[in-house]
Scaffold this active site. Sequence first.
Site, PDB file in Angstrom:
ATOM      1  N   TYR A 149       0.822  -1.223  -0.040  1.00 32.05           N
ATOM      2  CA  TYR A 149       0.070  -0.019  -0.146  1.00 32.05           C
ATOM      3  C   TYR A 149       0.868   1.123   0.000  1.00 32.05           C
ATOM      4  O   TYR A 149       1.955   1.165   0.646  1.00 32.05           O
ATOM      5  CB  TYR A 149      -0.847  -0.047   1.278  1.00 32.05           C
ATOM      6  N   ASP A 244       9.559   2.856  -0.227  1.00 32.60           N
ATOM      7  CA  ASP A 244       8.340   3.536   0.470  1.00 32.60           C
ATOM      8  C   ASP A 244       8.653   3.115   1.883  1.00 32.60           C
ATOM      9  O   ASP A 244       8.302   1.819   2.412  1.00 32.60           O
ATOM     10  CB  ASP A 244       7.087   3.068   0.076  1.00 32.60           C
ATOM     11  N   LYS A 278       4.213   8.768   8.801  1.00 29.46           N
ATOM     12  CA  LYS A 278       4.098   8.329  10.246  1.00 29.46           C
ATOM     13  C   LYS A 278       4.945   8.868  11.292  1.00 29.46           C
ATOM     14  O   LYS A 278       4.524   9.669  11.942  1.00 29.46           O
ATOM     15  CB  LYS A 278       3.794   6.694   9.938  1.00 29.46           C
TER      16      LYS A 278
HETATM   17  C1  LIG Z   1       0.247   4.747   5.719  1.00 22.83           C
HETATM   18  C2  LIG Z   1       1.126   4.507   4.360  1.00 22.83           C
HETATM   19  C3  LIG Z   1       1.154   5.130   3.420  1.00 22.83           C
HETATM   20  C4  LIG Z   1       0.267   6.238   3.116  1.00 22.83           C
HETATM   21  O1  LIG Z   1       0.227   7.219   4.283  1.00 22.83           O
HETATM   22  P1  LIG Z   1      -0.936   8.417   4.666  1.00 22.83           P
HETATM   23  O2  LIG Z   1      -0.175   9.440   5.617  1.00 22.83           O
HETATM   24  O3  LIG Z   1      -1.925   7.512   5.201  1.00 22.83           O
HETATM   25  O4  LIG Z   1      -1.276   9.138   3.427  1.00 22.83           O
HETATM   26  C5  LIG Z   1       1.877   5.060   2.023  1.00 22.83           C
HETATM   27  N1  LIG Z   1       2.790   3.954   2.187  1.00 22.83           N
HETATM   28  C6  LIG Z   1       2.950   3.160   3.140  1.00 22.83           C
HETATM   29  C7  LIG Z   1       4.027   2.187   3.223  1.00 22.83           C
HETATM   30  C8  LIG Z   1       2.084   3.321   4.343  1.00 22.83           C
HETATM   31  O5  LIG Z   1       2.214   2.572   5.537  1.00 22.83           O
END
Ligand SMILES: *Cc1c(COP(=O)(O)O)cnc(C)c1O
Length: 441
Positions: A149, A244, A278
């Site tokens: 994701y 990511d 995060k």
């Molecule tokens: C949470 C998450 C996102 C999205 O971040 P938001 O602040 O919710 O838009 C993107 N990539 C990863 C790996 C995530 O865990």
Amino acid sequence: MTSSPTSAPASAALLERASSVIPGGVNSPVRAFRAVGGTPRFIREAQGPWLTDVDGRRYVDLLCSWGPMILGHAHPDVLAAVRSAADKGFSFGTPSENEVLLAEEIVNRIAPLEQVRLVSSGTEATMSAVRLARGVTGRAVIVKFAGCYHGHVDALLAAAGSGVATLALPDSAGVPAEMTADTIVLPYNDIAALEAVFAARGHEIAAVITEAAAGNMGVVPPAPGFTAALRRITREHGALLISDEVMTGFRCGRAGWFGLEGEAGYAGGAPDLFTFGKVMGGGFPAAAFGGTAEVMSHLAPLGPVYQAGTLSGNPVATAAGLATLKGCTDELYPRLEATAHAIADAASAALSGEGVAHTVQWAGSMFSIFFRDQPVTNYDDAREQDTAAYGRFFHSMLDAGVHLPPSAFEAWFVSGSHDEEAIGVVLDALPAAARAAAQGS
Ligand SMILES: *Cc1c(COP(=O)(O)O)cnc(C)c1O
């Protein structure tokens, strides 16, 4: 067993009110408890490892806002930094010093990282990184992995590609097929599939985007050699590698997943672009994407790739993020791992005691418990688990005062504030939850 509304009357009442003015009553779908049933708890306040709901019940928090609250809720140092920043105004629309301090703190933690651009959400970070990769390479195609994701970016909301290198169909209504036509979805941890797609279409591929260690299909770390293969194959074909680390960054270790694998894990190189979110926002909306100064020089105002944000680098959010990262010391991570292992080991023992098939998987102190007996290496594996058993386990834990992630496909998170008392509540709740998981509905 799913809890009845009467077990959380104030939450149930708020959910009903919320549902008339907010779709589904929630502002992010997973909060609605659809995967586990029952009434989502409306939280009134949080302190350290504890959540208190509007009915006045306390829960040990193993969600930690999906990762950000790594020091625990309302940590005194972060609170002081937020108060001090807020005293001086909330948003300027001009550059300010906190942005510089936060960018320096991030860049100093990850050797190959030279520059970051601050944004307000992980979604913005990955969306911008993809645009930058396309701008730098002049190519359109993006490769992603099923079960990873990357936020709700149109081009990345494709995960359901069955088989190898199929045309990725969008996972969401409202995403025209053209938006995912340049997205190729491959199985995670499958080097042969990656080789094949690059052999066929390498000259069209702008970037591969991957979760540094997957945490959004439950925790699925890269298999040995997978990360190195990503780096090697992208480099051979002139494509960028986007790592990511929105979830893993500053969570798996002080330099995130990159710090755990090191340059050796990346075939002696480093990703071209990183994304963060995060933890680096400390519970406020702050995120970032970054890379070498050369790659980042393609961004406006230096280069032709446009990217902007009214609240980007917000002074209060950056103060919270900076204070949180200052608390992410070398001492913190072993403590997180010890806490996580105490919980996961006890959960595993309880489940084994009841004969419940399960597998625990790790990325630093992030872990998840899959309700199946085989290891999980990709999304197809992750989907072959007993989600109903997880739902029973979840609700038994919730009734005993432990708030787990409300889905079997999520990581569990601990914080530096989880103390013996909090861990004790979790351990005490496990035997009954394991029995509930074993029982069937
Ligand atoms: C949470 C998450 C996102 C999205 O971040 P938001 O602040 O919710 O838009 C993107 N990539 C990863 C790996 C995530 O865990």
